[in-house]
Scaffold this motif. Structure first.
Motif, PDB file in Angstrom:
ATOM      1  N   LEU A 133       9.624   2.183  -0.351  1.00 30.92           N
ATOM      2  CA  LEU A 133       8.525   1.374   0.191  1.00 30.92           C
ATOM      3  C   LEU A 133       8.042   0.348  -0.829  1.00 30.92           C
ATOM      4  CD1 LEU A 133       6.478   0.789   2.479  1.00 30.92           C
ATOM      5  CD2 LEU A 133       4.931   2.371   1.335  1.00 30.92           C
ATOM      6  N   TYR A 134       7.704   0.793  -2.028  1.00 31.60           N
ATOM      7  CA  TYR A 134       7.202  -0.147  -3.043  1.00 31.60           C
ATOM      8  C   TYR A 134       8.219  -1.268  -3.274  1.00 31.60           C
ATOM      9  CZ  TYR A 134       3.110   2.566  -4.708  1.00 31.60           C
ATOM     10  OH  TYR A 134       1.891   3.199  -4.827  1.00 31.60           O
ATOM     11  N   ASN A 136      10.608  -2.398  -1.390  1.00 33.43           N
ATOM     12  CA  ASN A 136      10.742  -3.280  -0.223  1.00 33.43           C
ATOM     13  C   ASN A 136       9.567  -4.242  -0.099  1.00 33.43           C
ATOM     14  OD1 ASN A 136      12.961  -2.813   2.123  1.00 33.43           O
ATOM     15  ND2 ASN A 136      12.762  -1.007   0.842  1.00 33.43           N
ATOM     16  N   CYS A 137       8.380  -3.784  -0.469  1.00 30.40           N
ATOM     17  CA  CYS A 137       7.198  -4.650  -0.383  1.00 30.40           C
ATOM     18  C   CYS A 137       7.254  -5.744  -1.444  1.00 30.40           C
ATOM     19  CB  CYS A 137       5.923  -3.833  -0.562  1.00 30.40           C
ATOM     20  SG  CYS A 137       5.659  -2.650   0.768  1.00 30.40           S
ATOM     21  N   THR A 140      11.219  -8.683  -0.808  1.00 26.21           N
ATOM     22  CA  THR A 140      11.356  -8.684   0.647  1.00 26.21           C
ATOM     23  C   THR A 140      12.759  -9.107   1.069  1.00 26.21           C
ATOM     24  OG1 THR A 140      10.443 -10.912   0.728  1.00 26.21           O
ATOM     25  CG2 THR A 140       8.905  -9.107   1.044  1.00 26.21           C
TER      26      THR A 140
ATOM     27  N   ASN B  24       7.186 -14.073   2.242  1.00 25.55           N
ATOM     28  CA  ASN B  24       6.349 -13.122   2.991  1.00 25.55           C
ATOM     29  C   ASN B  24       5.773 -13.821   4.215  1.00 25.55           C
ATOM     30  OD1 ASN B  24       5.872 -10.390   1.362  1.00 25.55           O
ATOM     31  ND2 ASN B  24       6.150 -12.057  -0.102  1.00 25.55           N
ATOM     32  N   ALA B 288       2.195  -8.792  -2.723  1.00 22.36           N
ATOM     33  CA  ALA B 288       2.131  -7.526  -1.976  1.00 22.36           C
ATOM     34  C   ALA B 288       0.722  -6.921  -2.076  1.00 22.36           C
ATOM     35  CB  ALA B 288       3.182  -6.536  -2.497  1.00 22.36           C
ATOM     36  N   ALA B 313       1.157   2.183   1.837  1.00 20.45           N
ATOM     37  CA  ALA B 313       1.399   1.561   3.147  1.00 20.45           C
ATOM     38  C   ALA B 313       0.655   0.225   3.295  1.00 20.45           C
ATOM     39  CB  ALA B 313       0.988   2.512   4.273  1.00 20.45           C
ATOM     40  N   SER B 316       2.662  -3.078   2.731  1.00 25.11           N
ATOM     41  CA  SER B 316       3.787  -3.463   3.580  1.00 25.11           C
ATOM     42  C   SER B 316       3.362  -4.297   4.778  1.00 25.11           C
ATOM     43  CB  SER B 316       4.496  -2.198   4.082  1.00 25.11           C
ATOM     44  OG  SER B 316       5.506  -2.543   5.003  1.00 25.11           O
ATOM     45  N   MET B 318       5.062  -4.242   7.410  1.00 25.25           N
ATOM     46  CA  MET B 318       5.550  -3.489   8.580  1.00 25.25           C
ATOM     47  C   MET B 318       4.448  -2.626   9.180  1.00 25.25           C
ATOM     48  SD  MET B 318       9.310  -1.920   8.109  1.00 25.25           S
ATOM     49  CE  MET B 318       9.656  -1.581   6.413  1.00 25.25           C
ATOM     50  N   ILE B 323       7.300   1.910   9.212  1.00 22.21           N
ATOM     51  CA  ILE B 323       7.461   2.403   7.837  1.00 22.21           C
ATOM     52  C   ILE B 323       7.922   3.854   7.870  1.00 22.21           C
ATOM     53  CG2 ILE B 323       6.255   2.940   5.688  1.00 22.21           C
ATOM     54  CD1 ILE B 323       4.224   0.823   6.325  1.00 22.21           C
ATOM     55  N   LEU B 327      11.526   4.074   6.359  1.00 21.00           N
ATOM     56  CA  LEU B 327      11.506   4.204   4.897  1.00 21.00           C
ATOM     57  C   LEU B 327      11.187   5.612   4.402  1.00 21.00           C
ATOM     58  CD1 LEU B 327       9.757   0.823   4.048  1.00 21.00           C
ATOM     59  CD2 LEU B 327      12.169   1.378   3.730  1.00 21.00           C
TER      60      LEU B 327
END
Lengths: 328, 328
Positions: A133-134, A136-137, A140, B24, B288, B313, B316, B318, B323, B327
């Motif tokens: 998760l981290y 991917n954030c 991107t 983003n 982010a 979370a 993100s 998403m 998520i 993920l």
């Protein structure tokens, strides 16, 4: 006041939680619940009760967080929602495809009971999920790679043990170094199943068994081995006990991604684990998240949470000022 | 509705944020603020204003999150609290020893303005801090190791440039492989400064300069070089431009710890970064966390936060269900 932890299920994971509680000074073991006859379950902690799982309702006010140590894919979908009605609970549910359903069931039950349920806690899902998760954030535009091992896969070991002529077996999943190197180079390779991992089996054959046939049966087993390059080593029962009693595991989560106005810069984020004991490490993660569950519950929060929903500071026994001074 | 990002300060970091905003989709660049003459600042995004920092108050309703891209240790302690009264802000304040004071100042200012301020966002402090916190919470009995590099240290490069006879200089911090290997083996070594990193300098000397004296001045410089084994390479201005224009960096955060009733099992948790562009990667982390600041602000939260206080979370783009499905 220390956090009163209950352990539900006393196998490898339950024993690991018992050891982890001793390493966390702000937690204490309150009781161990078992579906076996409690008289036959000997735990490592003096003065702590072993209780039949049937009587768990009587412990509603004696447990702050119940760590559910059922390992199986069939137990947790039933146990966690049921117990979340009575207790703050943590589990390590790891059937990735069924997590959304499990989340919904635990969420409804936990809200009904006014409790917190944190699901899928461990290292995969768990710490590996957080790494995914981290990264991917942050990156991107990139690709994810997860490698497992070197480590013992219980499922694959069991599959080999079911083959005719096999007395005992241990299967190691091993990441392929060339694939790891290609990912780390930033090449963003597309890798097949066979290119990412090999499987290495250690097998004790029964007397008079056909070893060639065992080897053939393993290597051609669909889903488990057919898509991999597999090595089969026959060893003695003594060698098995001496060299393969542990449950080591680990792995690598890598994200490779590009930044810049024209994607001209490449970056690699890598998170890896090298674990002597898979169940003990998982247990340590469970206890850290039990602390978070307790705090959220104290704040009046209820419902299902995952590792993605917990502010990292909630996992720490240290006061906030100390975390900021020493770890930021 | 996309998140309107303001950039305060347009150097390497500001340009990095501009590029990250493009990656983003739920963010957009609203304005760039500069302390220079705006007419002289050319940005890469068409149709976005470059505004004098003096006029920032007029943009109070046009910016959702302001990313403060002042790199210096002297700017941020003043800028972040001041701007947190007007905007949700993010900075990458990196003077570790002064973080508690900065936190208090930003907290008071942000609460006064009803805003969120997230400080010390980047990779160290930032992602490395998270790696330290998570691994400390899991392995309570263990040791932390942080290695930096291979990468360009701006501070050390500047220090070399100030030496008499030096026309230009670039300094790389390089972790020592033997030290990394010892840590990864689980030996918990005690490592001196000299044993962890070497320093490699590339220097363009002025015509007629005394190279032997430059090398001596570098190697004996207190704090910066005296405690390290340092290599000095003299190169031409052309070689400097060709081979050392980038700002790569990275490093490793490793925790080695023991579990089990008798500490009989060892575990290694490792988080590492290999970055082609230090400012662009830092910028991606900033964006982010800007998303998280926006969300927290929408929920009515105010005050100072760190990377430790943000549920992952929130970083993100998403939806939560996605998520969990993809993920976790």
């Amino acid at each position: 006041m220390s956090i009163r932890i209950g352990i539900y299920g006393y196998g490898n994971l339950g024993r690991g939680v018992e050891a982890a509680v001793r390493q966390n000074k702000d937690t204490q073991l309150a009781a161990v619940f078992t579906r076996r006859d409690p008289a036959g379950v000997k735990i490592a902690t003096d003065g702590v009760e072993v209780v039949s799982a049937d009587k768990i309702e009587q412990y509603k006010d004696k447990i702050d967080v119940l760590i559910i140590c059922g390992g199986s894919a069939t137990d947790l979908p039933v146990q966690t929602p049921k117990l979340a009605k009575m207790f703050n609970v943590i589990d390590s549910f790891d059937t990735h495809a069924n997590i959304p359903t499990h989340f919904k069931n635990v969420d409804a039950a936990a809200k009904e009971g006014g409790n917190i349920g944190i699901i899928s806690v461990g290292w995969d899902p768990g710490m590996f999920s957080l790494a995914r998760l981290y990264s991917n954030c942050i990156l991107t535009d990139g690709s994810d790679y997860t490698f497992w091992g070197k480590g013992v896969s219980q499922g694959h070991s069991d599959a080999v043990r079911r083959i005719e002529g096999v007395a005992d077996a241990r299967q190691y999943t091993v990441p392929i170094q060339d694939a790891l190197d290609a990912v780390r180079s930033g090449k963003n390779p597309e890798l097949t199943t066979r290119e990412k991992h090999t499987r290495v089996c250690y097998v004790v054959a029964k007397e008079g068994a056909d070893k060639a046939k065992i080897e053939q049966d393993i290597k051609t087993m669909p889903n488990y081995f057919a898509d991999y390059d597999t090595t089969v080593n026959f060893i003695t029962a003594e060698e098995m006990k001496r060299d393969h009693s542990g449950l080591p595991h680990g792995g690598f989560v890598i994200r490779s991604g590009k930044t810049g106005l024209n994607g001209e810069h490449n970056h690699i984020i890598e998170y890896s684990l090298k674990l002597d004991s898979n169940p003990e490490f998982t247990s340590c993660v469970l206890v850290a998240f039990a602390r978070a569950a307790f705090r959220l519950s104290q704040e009046g929060v209820s419902g299902c949470k995952t590792v993605f929903d917990i502010p990292p500071a909630y996992l720490s026994a240290m006061p906030h000022e100390e975390i900021i001074s020493h770890l930021l």
